[in-house]
Design a protein around this motif. Structure first.
Motif, PDB file in Angstrom:
ATOM      1  N   ARG A  21      29.723  -0.873 -90.332  1.00 39.97           N
ATOM      2  CA  ARG A  21      28.527  -0.303 -89.711  1.00 39.97           C
ATOM      3  C   ARG A  21      28.085  -1.156 -88.515  1.00 39.97           C
ATOM      4  N   VAL A  22      28.173  -2.497 -88.641  1.00 39.35           N
ATOM      5  CA  VAL A  22      27.825  -3.377 -87.523  1.00 39.35           C
ATOM      6  C   VAL A  22      28.776  -3.166 -86.351  1.00 39.35           C
ATOM      7  N   LEU A  23      30.067  -3.094 -86.661  1.00 35.99           N
ATOM      8  CA  LEU A  23      31.061  -2.914 -85.600  1.00 35.99           C
ATOM      9  C   LEU A  23      30.871  -1.572 -84.902  1.00 35.99           C
ATOM     10  N   ALA A  24      30.596  -0.512 -85.674  1.00 35.37           N
ATOM     11  CA  ALA A  24      30.420   0.809 -85.078  1.00 35.37           C
ATOM     12  C   ALA A  24      29.150   0.887 -84.238  1.00 35.37           C
ATOM     13  N   ALA A  25      28.134   0.097 -84.602  1.00 36.79           N
ATOM     14  CA  ALA A  25      26.909   0.099 -83.790  1.00 36.79           C
ATOM     15  C   ALA A  25      27.164  -0.508 -82.419  1.00 36.79           C
ATOM     16  N   LEU A  26      28.056  -1.510 -82.352  1.00 37.76           N
ATOM     17  CA  LEU A  26      28.359  -2.152 -81.068  1.00 37.76           C
ATOM     18  C   LEU A  26      29.455  -1.423 -80.308  1.00 37.76           C
ATOM     19  N   TYR A  27      30.406  -0.839 -81.050  1.00 35.68           N
ATOM     20  CA  TYR A  27      31.537  -0.131 -80.430  1.00 35.68           C
ATOM     21  C   TYR A  27      31.661   1.240 -81.102  1.00 35.68           C
ATOM     22  N   PRO A  28      30.889   2.219 -80.659  1.00 38.65           N
ATOM     23  CA  PRO A  28      30.855   3.523 -81.348  1.00 38.65           C
ATOM     24  C   PRO A  28      32.206   4.222 -81.433  1.00 38.65           C
TER      25      PRO A  28
ATOM     26  N   TRP B 130      38.380   6.023 -85.747  1.00 34.64           N
ATOM     27  CA  TRP B 130      39.507   5.409 -86.442  1.00 34.64           C
ATOM     28  C   TRP B 130      39.275   5.382 -87.952  1.00 34.64           C
ATOM     29  N   PHE B 131      38.019   5.228 -88.336  1.00 28.27           N
ATOM     30  CA  PHE B 131      37.697   5.140 -89.772  1.00 28.27           C
ATOM     31  C   PHE B 131      37.586   6.519 -90.435  1.00 28.27           C
ATOM     32  N   ARG B 132      37.109   7.491 -89.674  1.00 28.42           N
ATOM     33  CA  ARG B 132      36.722   8.775 -90.275  1.00 28.42           C
ATOM     34  C   ARG B 132      37.865   9.492 -91.010  1.00 28.42           C
ATOM     35  N   PRO B 133      39.116   9.479 -90.535  1.00 30.31           N
ATOM     36  CA  PRO B 133      40.162  10.221 -91.272  1.00 30.31           C
ATOM     37  C   PRO B 133      40.441   9.673 -92.674  1.00 30.31           C
ATOM     38  N   PHE B 134      39.971   8.477 -92.955  1.00 30.89           N
ATOM     39  CA  PHE B 134      40.293   7.857 -94.242  1.00 30.89           C
ATOM     40  C   PHE B 134      39.128   7.886 -95.229  1.00 30.89           C
ATOM     41  N   ILE B 135      38.121   8.708 -94.937  1.00 31.03           N
ATOM     42  CA  ILE B 135      37.029   8.891 -95.903  1.00 31.03           C
ATOM     43  C   ILE B 135      37.611   9.484 -97.178  1.00 31.03           C
ATOM     44  N   PRO B 136      37.321   8.916 -98.344  1.00 32.98           N
ATOM     45  CA  PRO B 136      37.887   9.442 -99.601  1.00 32.98           C
ATOM     46  C   PRO B 136      37.542  10.910 -99.790  1.00 32.98           C
ATOM     47  N   PRO B 137      38.430  11.668-100.417  1.00 36.48           N
ATOM     48  CA  PRO B 137      38.193  13.105-100.624  1.00 36.48           C
ATOM     49  C   PRO B 137      37.065  13.349-101.608  1.00 36.48           C
ATOM     50  N   PRO B 138      36.570  14.593-101.701  1.00 35.51           N
ATOM     51  CA  PRO B 138      35.502  14.904-102.676  1.00 35.51           C
ATOM     52  C   PRO B 138      35.926  14.510-104.086  1.00 35.51           C
ATOM     53  N   PRO B 139      34.996  13.938-104.875  1.00 34.10           N
ATOM     54  CA  PRO B 139      35.363  13.395-106.185  1.00 34.10           C
ATOM     55  C   PRO B 139      35.374  14.454-107.275  1.00 34.10           C
TER      56      PRO B 139
ATOM     57  N   ARG C 204      32.535   6.708 -99.915  1.00 32.31           N
ATOM     58  CA  ARG C 204      32.539   7.983 -99.187  1.00 32.31           C
ATOM     59  C   ARG C 204      31.196   8.233 -98.519  1.00 32.31           C
ATOM     60  N   LEU C 205      30.101   8.002 -99.256  1.00 34.49           N
ATOM     61  CA  LEU C 205      28.764   8.253 -98.694  1.00 34.49           C
ATOM     62  C   LEU C 205      28.376   7.204 -97.663  1.00 34.49           C
ATOM     63  N   LEU C 206      28.822   5.956 -97.849  1.00 39.47           N
ATOM     64  CA  LEU C 206      28.457   4.924 -96.879  1.00 39.47           C
ATOM     65  C   LEU C 206      29.242   5.085 -95.581  1.00 39.47           C
ATOM     66  N   MET C 207      30.440   5.655 -95.654  1.00 38.36           N
ATOM     67  CA  MET C 207      31.212   5.899 -94.433  1.00 38.36           C
ATOM     68  C   MET C 207      30.693   7.100 -93.656  1.00 38.36           C
ATOM     69  N   ASP C 208      30.105   8.073 -94.367  1.00 33.07           N
ATOM     70  CA  ASP C 208      29.540   9.251 -93.696  1.00 33.07           C
ATOM     71  C   ASP C 208      28.227   9.609 -94.389  1.00 33.07           C
ATOM     72  N   PRO C 209      27.084   9.130 -93.890  1.00 36.13           N
ATOM     73  CA  PRO C 209      25.789   9.379 -94.548  1.00 36.13           C
ATOM     74  C   PRO C 209      25.433  10.855 -94.663  1.00 36.13           C
ATOM     75  N   ALA C 210      26.124  11.731 -93.932  1.00 31.97           N
ATOM     76  CA  ALA C 210      25.805  13.154 -94.016  1.00 31.97           C
ATOM     77  C   ALA C 210      26.332  13.790 -95.294  1.00 31.97           C
ATOM     78  N   LEU C 211      27.246  13.139 -95.986  1.00 27.19           N
ATOM     79  CA  LEU C 211      27.806  13.682 -97.219  1.00 27.19           C
ATOM     80  C   LEU C 211      26.809  13.559 -98.360  1.00 27.19           C
ATOM     81  N   ARG C 212      27.014  14.328 -99.420  1.00 28.07           N
ATOM     82  CA  ARG C 212      26.103  14.342-100.562  1.00 28.07           C
ATOM     83  C   ARG C 212      26.881  14.116-101.853  1.00 28.07           C
TER      84      ARG C 212
END
Length: 485
Positions: free
Chosen positions: A43-50, A55-64, A80-88
């Protein structure tokens, strides 16, 4: 994956302190702290280098799988939720972790100590939920992430302990994590008698979930010394007795009744044809003879029974055991059959069911010792225990069969966060057993749980004891209502 792995490693080098002392962290705590730290530095790295987000997004774990509550599955859902806060997600622990992480991230992403405290709190919650962690089977849930050995200092150990050998990147585990129901016996002397699958009613779906709960039936190896065993002896408990009117028992050749005894009537006609004086007793009526009853007393052995009882120095569990033993002695003298069983639950995968005294067995010192030494632990998944107890009670011989539940409150379990869910399931279990002819009563020690008790057992199906000393009498009253009608 190569770019994501390099970016993740660079984030650790830039923003994570290296070789932190492990100190008192347990293996599960190390895994949770590492997962939270992975999410923080990304999250820190993405805030400085959006641009690194793509690069990270394709590896978000699939729905559980929503039914998988193992440690690996919960951490995967958290990542999964910390990589994409929009997920539920519908898991309470995962949502709590995400909310607290986002709150701290909004306050200060650089506060490493705060995230360490958050991770320790989450690991403690998993311990309270009795989630098992096997370090040899744990695999980091995100494919490009490393085993975090860079973060930790293990002291003088030549190699990291197995807890930190978190598996190869993206590799599937060779063996699945053991479910709570696969634990070994609670005691080396316990004997597992069998495992049984039962449905559970989901009121939100208005249907039952087949084979949803696993009941593990045990013969406990508990033993009591002389002192608690003597506490289950006299004084005797007086039972209200009555002659049970049984419509299934027909008394024949009666002077009066509500039906004709066909055999006696035929004999009357024969005697008349032979010019003999007939016997005028050609009626039949329901019997008024005492019949044998089978009763099963089901004790709530959840951890809340260890609480001190109101107006008494003993615990709720002590009162339950004393009342059950007194009832056993009184019923055994009457000629009826009585069994005493207990239950507690450790999620739906492990509803522990203890056979303390079986129906028809004499109240020997060994049986009373098992009752006296019964231990309270875990939670109260009442519906599954009711279904199993009902099956056993319905198989017992007797003209009337009854099930009496002794509990200290409403049902609950650590994998259920909707307070209505287990209440509705227990209600369905009670209704199903009553439709099959089993009389179900409840004796409770918590007046605050009256709405739930009424929902589960009906208006006249429960009795609340406000004075702890009156529990034996209340249990005898419940027995009389269940067996005498």
């Amino acid at each position: 994956m190569r770019r994501a792995a390099v970016a993740h490693a660079a984030a650790h080098l830039l923003y994570s302190p290296a070789a932190q002392p492990v100190a008192s962290l347990k293996p599960m705590g190390l895994a949770v702290v590492s997962a939270v730290e992975d999410a923080r530095v990304e999250r820190v790295l993405a805030a400085l280098y959006p641009g690194v987000r793509r690069w990270f997004r394709p590896f978000i774990p699939p729905p559980p799988d929503p039914t998988d509550l193992s440690f690996t599955a919960l951490v995967r859902r958290l990542c999964r939720l910390l990589m994409d806060p929009a997920l539920r997600d519908d898991n309470h622990w995962v949502n709590k972790a995400r909310d607290r992480f986002e709150t701290q991230a909004a306050a200060d992403l650089a506060d490493i100590a705060a995230f360490r405290r958050l991770a320790s709190l989450l690991a403690n919650d998993l311990g309270q939920m009795r989630v098992r962690f096997n370090p040899l089977q744990y695999v980091v849930p995100v494919a490009y992430r490393d085993d975090n050995s860079y973060l930790w200092d293990y002291g003088d150990a030549a190699e990291p302990p197995p807890a930190l050998a978190l598996g190869s990147q993206g590799a599937a585990p060779q063996a699945r994590e053991a479910a709570p129901g696969e634990r070994q016996a609670e005691s080396d002397e316990d004997v597992e008698l069998g495992r049984y699958g039962y449905p559970e009613w989901d009121y939100r779906l208005a249907r039952g979930r087949p084979d949803w709960c696993t009941v593990i039936e045990r013969l406990p190896g508990w033993r009591a010394d002389a002192a608690p065993l003597a506490g289950l002896r006299p004084p005797r408990l007086a039972l209200p007795r009555a002659r049970r009117l049984d419509r299934a028992r027909r008394l024949r050749r009666q002077w009066e009744g509500d039906d004709i005894d066909l055999n006696a009537a035929i004999e009357v006609m024969i005697d008349r044809r032979l010019d003999l004086a007939p016997d005028a007793r050609f009626f039949q009526r329901p019997g008024s003879q005492p019949g044998v009853c089978s009763t099963l007393v089901l004790l709530d052995l959840s951890a809340s029974a260890n609480d001190p009882a109101p107006q008494d120095g003993a615990t709720v569990l002590d009162l339950e055991k004393r009342a059950a033993a007194l009832l056993v002695g009184a019923v055994a003298e009457s000629g009826d059959r009585i069994a005493v069983h207990g239950f507690c639950s450790d999620t739906r995968a492990a509803v522990h069911y203890y056979r303390l005294l079986d129906a028809g067995a004499p109240p020997t010192d060994a049986a009373l010792g098992r009752i006296a030494a019964a231990r309270a632990r875990y939670s109260t998944r009442l519906g599954a225990a009711l279904r199993h107890a009902g099956e056993l009670a319905l198989r017992a011989p007797g003209e009337r069969r009854a099930l009496i539940v002794v509990t200290d409150g409403a049902p609950s379990d650590i994998d259920v966060h909707d307070p209505r869910y287990l209440v509705e399931d227990a209600r369905e279990a009670v209704l199903a057993l009553r439709r099959r002819g089993l009389r179900v009563q409840c004796v409770a020690l918590d007046a605050k749980a009256e709405p739930q008790l009424r929902a589960m057992f009906g208006f006249r199906g429960y009795r609340i004891v406000l004075n702890a000393a009156a529990l034996p009498a209340a249990l005898a009253h419940g027995y009389s209502r269940a067996t005498l009608g």
